[in-house]
Scaffold this active site. Sequence first.
Site, PDB file in Angstrom:
ATOM      1  N   LYS A   1       0.839  -1.213   0.000  1.00 31.73           N
ATOM      2  CA  LYS A   1       0.000   0.000   0.000  1.00 31.73           C
ATOM      3  C   LYS A   1       0.871   1.258   0.000  1.00 31.73           C
ATOM      4  O   LYS A   1       0.573   2.238  -0.684  1.00 31.73           O
ATOM      5  CB  LYS A   1      -0.919  -0.022   1.222  1.00 31.73           C
ATOM      6  CG  LYS A   1      -1.924  -1.187   1.179  1.00 31.73           C
ATOM      7  CD  LYS A   1      -2.578  -1.401   2.533  1.00 31.73           C
ATOM      8  CE  LYS A   1      -3.551  -2.574   2.516  1.00 31.73           C
ATOM      9  NZ  LYS A   1      -3.909  -3.028   3.870  1.00 31.73           N
TER      10      LYS A   1
ATOM     11  N   GLY B   1     -12.540  -5.278   5.542  1.00 36.34           N
ATOM     12  CA  GLY B   1     -13.922  -5.691   5.778  1.00 36.34           C
ATOM     13  C   GLY B   1     -14.727  -5.628   4.493  1.00 36.34           C
ATOM     14  O   GLY B   1     -14.386  -4.883   3.572  1.00 36.34           O
TER      15      GLY B   1
HETATM   16  N1  HSE Z   1      -4.988  -7.607   5.883  1.00 34.04           N
HETATM   17  C1  HSE Z   1      -5.333  -6.264   5.556  1.00 34.04           C
HETATM   18  C2  HSE Z   1      -5.367  -5.486   6.861  1.00 34.04           C
HETATM   19  C3  HSE Z   1      -6.663  -6.226   4.849  1.00 34.04           C
HETATM   20  O1  HSE Z   1      -5.322  -6.089   7.939  1.00 34.04           O
HETATM   21  O2  HSE Z   1      -5.416  -4.266   6.813  1.00 34.04           O
HETATM   22  C4  HSE Z   1      -6.910  -4.981   4.071  1.00 34.04           C
HETATM   23  O3  HSE Z   1      -5.961  -4.740   3.077  1.00 34.04           O
END
Ligand code: HSE
Length: 436
Positions: A205, A302
């Site tokens: 990200k 979610g």
């Molecule tokens: N595994 C990720 C988190 C899910 O815990 O933020 C969302 O990208």
Amino acid sequence: MKPVKIGLLGLGTVGGGTATVLLRNAEEISRRVGCRIEIIHAAALGIDSQTILDPAKVTLCEDGNAVVTNPDVDIVVELIGGYTFAKDMVMKAIENGKHVVTANKALIAVHGSEIFKAAQEKGVVVAYEAAIAGGIPIVKAMREGLAANKIQWLAGIINGTGNFILTEMRDKGRDFADVLAEAQALGYAEADPTFDVEGIDAAHKLTILASLAFGIDLQFDKTFTEGISKITQDDVCYAEELGYRIKHLGIARRTEKGVEMRVHPTLIPEKRLIANVDGVMNAVLVQADAVGPTLYYGAGAGAEPTASAVVADIIDIARSMNVKAEDKVALLGYQPESIEDTPVLAQNEFETSYYLRMLAEDRPGVLADITRLFADKGISIEAVIQKEPQEGQTCVSLILLSSKVVEKNMDEALVQIEALDSIQGSVTKIRMEHLG
Ligand code: HSE
């Protein structure tokens, strides 16, 4: 206006959420867009037994190829995850002239440049709002809302699982493994939870955020990544005593020498708003030259929060269906020919402050030896805590906060400190940011 037709790949948590939101809010969405948005084709393994889609209206199949080649599909929504099959599907969809919406952060961070190039050549959009921080519209904010600004840095809590673990450790004194198991049961963790705790998910990200912030290529392989699995209850408590909280941050910063892209546990002052983002919630703090700091907060994972971002991308594409490709917002917010080749700094070039914890013998001169070695490297000590030795022990825990220093200098000082007879074992080093 004729309806915009969707081909859906994947009906797991996010796929199911997307179908639910599109169906439930169909009226509201068509009032906004000016036409209906209809799922006409969907593919997922075992689809017949799991779908909320009406087989009278939607072609259901197990083969994604049928979806990406369906001539009636306008937008392919890829919610499969992973790099291999998902990439194949996205590239085929583009080849077939489809717009693509994806929540796949790994795919964009690792293969984004190739995918975006193919999309530009074909004149289609690849939208990826749901890939970063779930429901928070951070791509929209950075690409459009902050377009007037030169972005200086950003810092984000962009993995809900990691944040949940650190919050529970701090608030309830719970054990790392125990909290991770709960996050998995709640469905927040990645299929491979090391992606969460070792920072890989956050690094995916952060890579995308850095490209959006600075107009640089997507370079996941150059993003420094350190996880939270070595954070101890002691560190959480000492940080608190000093007025800080430990958060797993993704940080991207523009410096005179290049760009820093790093994900690691970070001490931040407890009075910062972002320090109070707890549980599975996400937040991104962006420092830009005209607007100053802005903070974006919301659910980072979610079914429906992520679907909110997926559907917003679908709506965006539907609204601009008749706009020429070159007149649309560029995929990274910068014109492709203006993407810069700014150097990405290596770990030893990062500049930050530090929290240091070490076990030292309790005798005169030990602290003086340590501070002299720091002084030799131009490092000043901002705070010190020394804990009394436990009964029968001759060593004490020493906790120090340093000034801002280039990481190479800090590491050189630590090698010398660890070599002192008075120091036992290795020094725990956690980076610290004031985010001021
Ligand atoms: N595994 C990720 C988190 C899910 O815990 O933020 C969302 O990208």
